[in-house]
Design a protein around this motif. Sequence first.
Motif, PDB file in Angstrom:
ATOM      1  N   LEU A 106      12.463  10.522 -21.277  1.00  0.00           N
ATOM      2  CA  LEU A 106      13.246  11.455 -22.094  1.00  0.00           C
ATOM      3  C   LEU A 106      13.334  12.819 -21.421  1.00  0.00           C
ATOM      4  O   LEU A 106      14.350  13.512 -21.555  1.00  0.00           O
ATOM      5  CB  LEU A 106      12.635  11.576 -23.490  1.00  0.00           C
ATOM      6  N   GLY A 107      12.303  13.204 -20.690  1.00  0.00           N
ATOM      7  CA  GLY A 107      12.365  14.456 -19.937  1.00  0.00           C
ATOM      8  C   GLY A 107      13.452  14.408 -18.879  1.00  0.00           C
ATOM      9  O   GLY A 107      14.183  15.386 -18.678  1.00  0.00           O
ATOM     10  N   LEU A 108      13.579  13.278 -18.211  1.00  0.00           N
ATOM     11  CA  LEU A 108      14.629  13.114 -17.206  1.00  0.00           C
ATOM     12  C   LEU A 108      16.009  13.096 -17.863  1.00  0.00           C
ATOM     13  O   LEU A 108      16.979  13.639 -17.314  1.00  0.00           O
ATOM     14  CB  LEU A 108      14.409  11.827 -16.414  1.00  0.00           C
ATOM     15  N   ARG A 109      16.113  12.494 -19.044  1.00  0.00           N
ATOM     16  CA  ARG A 109      17.389  12.476 -19.756  1.00  0.00           C
ATOM     17  C   ARG A 109      17.803  13.900 -20.141  1.00  0.00           C
ATOM     18  O   ARG A 109      18.996  14.245 -20.096  1.00  0.00           O
ATOM     19  CB  ARG A 109      17.278  11.594 -20.996  1.00  0.00           C
ATOM     20  N   LYS A 110      16.831  14.717 -20.519  1.00  0.00           N
ATOM     21  CA  LYS A 110      17.129  16.116 -20.843  1.00  0.00           C
ATOM     22  C   LYS A 110      17.619  16.865 -19.607  1.00  0.00           C
ATOM     23  O   LYS A 110      18.499  17.725 -19.699  1.00  0.00           O
ATOM     24  CB  LYS A 110      15.896  16.796 -21.422  1.00  0.00           C
ATOM     25  N   ASP A 111      17.048  16.547 -18.444  1.00  0.00           N
ATOM     26  CA  ASP A 111      17.484  17.188 -17.202  1.00  0.00           C
ATOM     27  C   ASP A 111      18.926  16.804 -16.876  1.00  0.00           C
ATOM     28  O   ASP A 111      19.707  17.637 -16.386  1.00  0.00           O
ATOM     29  CB  ASP A 111      16.570  16.777 -16.044  1.00  0.00           C
ATOM     30  N   ILE A 112      19.281  15.542 -17.130  1.00  0.00           N
ATOM     31  CA  ILE A 112      20.664  15.098 -16.904  1.00  0.00           C
ATOM     32  C   ILE A 112      21.603  15.812 -17.871  1.00  0.00           C
ATOM     33  O   ILE A 112      22.665  16.303 -17.482  1.00  0.00           O
ATOM     34  CB  ILE A 112      20.765  13.568 -17.059  1.00  0.00           C
ATOM     35  N   ASP A 113      21.202  15.876 -19.130  1.00  0.00           N
ATOM     36  CA  ASP A 113      21.987  16.581 -20.139  1.00  0.00           C
ATOM     37  C   ASP A 113      22.195  18.039 -19.736  1.00  0.00           C
ATOM     38  O   ASP A 113      23.289  18.596 -19.902  1.00  0.00           O
ATOM     39  CB  ASP A 113      21.283  16.492 -21.490  1.00  0.00           C
ATOM     40  N   ALA A 114      21.144  18.643 -19.186  1.00  0.00           N
ATOM     41  CA  ALA A 114      21.233  20.054 -18.786  1.00  0.00           C
ATOM     42  C   ALA A 114      22.265  20.270 -17.690  1.00  0.00           C
ATOM     43  O   ALA A 114      22.919  21.321 -17.638  1.00  0.00           O
ATOM     44  CB  ALA A 114      19.863  20.553 -18.328  1.00  0.00           C
ATOM     45  N   GLN A 115      22.421  19.295 -16.798  1.00  0.00           N
ATOM     46  CA  GLN A 115      23.415  19.424 -15.733  1.00  0.00           C
ATOM     47  C   GLN A 115      24.824  19.546 -16.324  1.00  0.00           C
ATOM     48  O   GLN A 115      25.619  20.389 -15.899  1.00  0.00           O
ATOM     49  CB  GLN A 115      23.347  18.208 -14.804  1.00  0.00           C
ATOM     50  N   ILE A 116      25.143  18.721 -17.300  1.00  0.00           N
ATOM     51  CA  ILE A 116      26.469  18.753 -17.914  1.00  0.00           C
ATOM     52  C   ILE A 116      26.624  19.997 -18.777  1.00  0.00           C
ATOM     53  O   ILE A 116      27.692  20.630 -18.785  1.00  0.00           O
ATOM     54  CB  ILE A 116      26.707  17.479 -18.749  1.00  0.00           C
ATOM     55  N   ARG A 117      25.576  20.367 -19.496  1.00  0.00           N
ATOM     56  CA  ARG A 117      25.640  21.583 -20.308  1.00  0.00           C
ATOM     57  C   ARG A 117      25.932  22.812 -19.441  1.00  0.00           C
ATOM     58  O   ARG A 117      26.719  23.677 -19.818  1.00  0.00           O
ATOM     59  CB  ARG A 117      24.323  21.800 -21.055  1.00  0.00           C
ATOM     60  N   GLN A 118      25.290  22.882 -18.285  1.00  0.00           N
ATOM     61  CA  GLN A 118      25.498  24.030 -17.395  1.00  0.00           C
ATOM     62  C   GLN A 118      26.938  24.081 -16.894  1.00  0.00           C
ATOM     63  O   GLN A 118      27.519  25.171 -16.765  1.00  0.00           O
ATOM     64  CB  GLN A 118      24.520  23.959 -16.221  1.00  0.00           C
ATOM     65  N   VAL A 119      27.501  22.920 -16.596  1.00  0.00           N
ATOM     66  CA  VAL A 119      28.906  22.874 -16.179  1.00  0.00           C
ATOM     67  C   VAL A 119      29.801  23.413 -17.300  1.00  0.00           C
ATOM     68  O   VAL A 119      30.714  24.221 -17.058  1.00  0.00           O
ATOM     69  CB  VAL A 119      29.317  21.432 -15.811  1.00  0.00           C
ATOM     70  N   LEU A 120      29.537  22.986 -18.521  1.00  0.00           N
ATOM     71  CA  LEU A 120      30.329  23.433 -19.664  1.00  0.00           C
ATOM     72  C   LEU A 120      30.132  24.929 -19.925  1.00  0.00           C
ATOM     73  O   LEU A 120      31.096  25.654 -20.182  1.00  0.00           O
ATOM     74  CB  LEU A 120      29.951  22.640 -20.916  1.00  0.00           C
ATOM     75  N   GLU A 121      28.891  25.384 -19.857  1.00  0.00           N
ATOM     76  CA  GLU A 121      28.608  26.800 -20.111  1.00  0.00           C
ATOM     77  C   GLU A 121      29.323  27.697 -19.112  1.00  0.00           C
ATOM     78  O   GLU A 121      29.895  28.736 -19.488  1.00  0.00           O
ATOM     79  CB  GLU A 121      27.099  27.039 -20.054  1.00  0.00           C
ATOM     80  N   ARG A 122      29.304  27.296 -17.838  1.00  0.00           N
ATOM     81  CA  ARG A 122      30.001  28.087 -16.818  1.00  0.00           C
ATOM     82  C   ARG A 122      31.505  28.091 -17.049  1.00  0.00           C
ATOM     83  O   ARG A 122      32.170  29.110 -16.897  1.00  0.00           O
ATOM     84  CB  ARG A 122      29.674  27.552 -15.417  1.00  0.00           C
TER      85      ARG A 122
END
Length: 203
Positions: free
Chosen positions: A129-145
């Motif tokens: 689940l920690g790795l899944r959160k890291d993957i989610d964070a990659q997409i969130r960062q793209v959206l935030e930018r």
Amino acid sequence: MLTSTSPPQPARDATTVDRLMEAAAHAFAEKGFHATTTRDIASGAGLSPAGVYVHFGSKEDLLFNLSRSGHQSALQLLRDALEGIEGSAERLAVAMNRFSAWHAEQYQLAKVVQYEHQHLTPEHRAVVLGLRKDIDAQIRQVLERGVAAGDFHVDDIGDTALALLSMAVDVARWYSPTIKRTPQEIGETNAALALRLVGAGHP
């Protein structure tokens, strides 16, 4: 970096381990975790049932190694895909293209990674689940930018990230090498859909 408090383990035969993990991915994807036996896995790897336990402590341990390595591969793929890309639309398109294509290219492993992790022990599930959160964070960062730059029009970044990831992950559920669409075509389609979802033009 993942760390462990367990004592060092002896080096394992990489070729045999790879065969076992490949056989396990195939069996878990076809039958599911509970319906798969160690005999199924051993047979697929060309070993006796006892051969599984030489390298893995249990069937669950094998699932954990598959889940962890699969998530790590997907995470690294996203990081590599995004490296050096600046444009908001291009970043999202590349991320969705590669992430979706990976779920087709590695459809058996991806199916196990995405749909069987609930059978892990609480400790192992926490790592995954920690790795899944890291993957989610990659997409969130793209959206935030993209939102910060005024390139994307998104009401809720979290909900949008979930929708995008779900679209890519679902490829593993229905993909088959027998269909006419290639992994690359699937990736391109999902990239275009992702851009529409955030109100962005094609890069």
